[in-house]
Design a protein around this motif. Structure first.
Motif, mmCIF file in Angstrom:
data_model
loop_
_atom_site.group_PDB
_atom_site.id
_atom_site.type_symbol
_atom_site.label_atom_id
_atom_site.label_comp_id
_atom_site.label_asym_id
_atom_site.label_seq_id
_atom_site.Cartn_x
_atom_site.Cartn_y
_atom_site.Cartn_z
ATOM 1 N N ALA A 53 0.839 -1.211 0.000
ATOM 2 C CA ALA A 53 0.000 0.000 0.000
ATOM 3 C C ALA A 53 0.867 1.251 0.000
ATOM 4 O O ALA A 53 0.575 2.211 -0.721
ATOM 5 C CB ALA A 53 -0.943 -0.013 1.203
ATOM 6 N N LEU A 54 1.954 1.231 0.774
ATOM 7 C CA LEU A 54 2.882 2.373 0.763
ATOM 8 C C LEU A 54 3.518 2.552 -0.611
ATOM 9 O O LEU A 54 3.672 3.677 -1.098
ATOM 10 C CB LEU A 54 3.967 2.191 1.824
ATOM 11 N N ALA A 55 3.897 1.462 -1.239
ATOM 12 C CA ALA A 55 4.482 1.541 -2.580
ATOM 13 C C ALA A 55 3.469 2.108 -3.569
ATOM 14 O O ALA A 55 3.830 2.917 -4.437
ATOM 15 C CB ALA A 55 4.959 0.164 -3.037
ATOM 16 N N LEU A 56 2.212 1.721 -3.447
ATOM 17 C CA LEU A 56 1.180 2.261 -4.341
ATOM 18 C C LEU A 56 0.945 3.747 -4.107
ATOM 19 O O LEU A 56 0.734 4.514 -5.053
ATOM 20 C CB LEU A 56 -0.140 1.510 -4.144
ATOM 21 N N LEU A 57 0.992 4.150 -2.856
ATOM 22 C CA LEU A 57 0.813 5.568 -2.551
ATOM 23 C C LEU A 57 1.954 6.417 -3.102
ATOM 24 O O LEU A 57 1.757 7.572 -3.481
ATOM 25 C CB LEU A 57 0.701 5.776 -1.040
ATOM 26 N N ASN A 58 3.144 5.837 -3.158
ATOM 27 C CA ASN A 58 4.333 6.578 -3.597
ATOM 28 C C ASN A 58 4.823 6.193 -4.986
ATOM 29 O O ASN A 58 5.950 6.502 -5.328
ATOM 30 C CB ASN A 58 5.474 6.350 -2.585
ATOM 31 N N TRP A 59 3.999 5.546 -5.775
ATOM 32 C CA TRP A 59 4.460 5.060 -7.075
ATOM 33 C C TRP A 59 4.905 6.210 -7.975
ATOM 34 O O TRP A 59 4.346 7.298 -7.943
ATOM 35 C CB TRP A 59 3.402 4.207 -7.740
ATOM 36 N N ARG A 60 5.939 5.957 -8.738
ATOM 37 C CA ARG A 60 6.499 6.987 -9.614
ATOM 38 C C ARG A 60 6.581 6.543 -11.071
ATOM 39 O O ARG A 60 6.812 7.350 -11.946
ATOM 40 C CB ARG A 60 7.910 7.364 -9.152
ATOM 41 N N SER A 61 6.431 5.256 -11.325
ATOM 42 C CA SER A 61 6.565 4.796 -12.698
ATOM 43 C C SER A 61 5.518 3.745 -13.011
ATOM 44 O O SER A 61 4.917 3.158 -12.118
ATOM 45 C CB SER A 61 7.966 4.207 -12.919
ATOM 46 N N GLU A 62 5.330 3.518 -14.308
ATOM 47 C CA GLU A 62 4.376 2.503 -14.753
ATOM 48 C C GLU A 62 4.848 1.104 -14.364
ATOM 49 O O GLU A 62 4.040 0.213 -14.150
ATOM 50 C CB GLU A 62 4.203 2.590 -16.270
ATOM 51 N N ARG A 63 6.131 0.941 -14.265
ATOM 52 C CA ARG A 63 6.702 -0.363 -13.921
ATOM 53 C C ARG A 63 6.298 -0.796 -12.512
ATOM 54 O O ARG A 63 6.172 -1.980 -12.224
ATOM 55 C CB ARG A 63 8.217 -0.264 -14.043
ATOM 56 N N THR A 64 6.063 0.175 -11.635
ATOM 57 C CA THR A 64 5.714 -0.127 -10.247
ATOM 58 C C THR A 64 4.448 -0.957 -10.152
ATOM 59 O O THR A 64 4.394 -1.937 -9.404
ATOM 60 C CB THR A 64 5.545 1.180 -9.445
ATOM 61 N N ILE A 65 3.419 -0.587 -10.922
ATOM 62 C CA ILE A 65 2.150 -1.314 -10.860
ATOM 63 C C ILE A 65 2.356 -2.767 -11.301
ATOM 64 O O ILE A 65 1.848 -3.696 -10.678
ATOM 65 C CB ILE A 65 1.068 -0.637 -11.722
#
Length: 180
Positions: A53-65
């Protein structure tokens, strides 16, 4: 825009996943019915969901999803396979029928995540996941049939048929999506 939509969906779903997980964990713990495997799985999955959830809140690139979806699939699949193993072989004090029925509620999450994360290959991944479930339960079912007690074999058969129905429906939804 699709990735932003997926991110919003995951962020909306995560609090409910956390609430369901923590409720199950606390109720089972209060009743003194957590198994050794669950004592590891519940906290581990809680930490993973919080970090995701923290990673989703702070996502910066399309690769993250994509990374989050694939890791979410892997963790959910491993969690449910471990829980399935626990129900079948590790926990002597649980009622298999009700535990499998409870697990059947959550297995479709793996199928949903597989179709979201892997698109066209999601169906094949779902079939492989079901094949692993069948291979895990087959020894127990065969043992029960051999000894003339068909209760667990019948429960497993219904469990597997329910999973097949979910997969067939996901295939149908995929075809409908393509046609639309």
């Amino acid at each position: 825009s699709l990735l932003r939509f997926k991110r919003r969906v995951y962020l909306a779903a995560f609090p409910f996943c956390m609430a369901a997980l923590l409720a199950a964990w606390s109720f089972k713990h209060a009743a003194g019915r957590t198994t050794a495997i669950e004592q590891f799985l519940f906290p581990s999955l809680s930490v993973y969901l919080a970090l995701t959830a923290l990673a989703l809140l702070n996502w910066r690139s399309e690769r993250t999803i994509g990374l989050i979806e694939r890791s979410l699939f892997a963790i959910a699949a491993l969690f449910l396979l471990a829980r399935f193993f626990d129900i079948l072989f590790a926990s002597a004090h649980i009622e298999r029928g009700s535990a499998l029925a409870d697990l059947l509620y959550w297995i479709p999450l793996v199928y949903v995540i597989a179709h979201l994360a892997f698109n066209r290959s999601g169906t094949m991944i779902c079939i492989l996941f079901l094949a692993v479930l069948i291979c895990m339960g087959l020894p127990l079912a065969l043992r029960d049939l051999h000894f003339g007690t068909i209760n667990d074999a019948f429960v497993l058969l219904r469990f597997y048929l329910g999973n097949i129905i979910y997969i067939v429906l996901f295939i149908a939804f995929g075809k409908l999506k393509e046609l639309y």
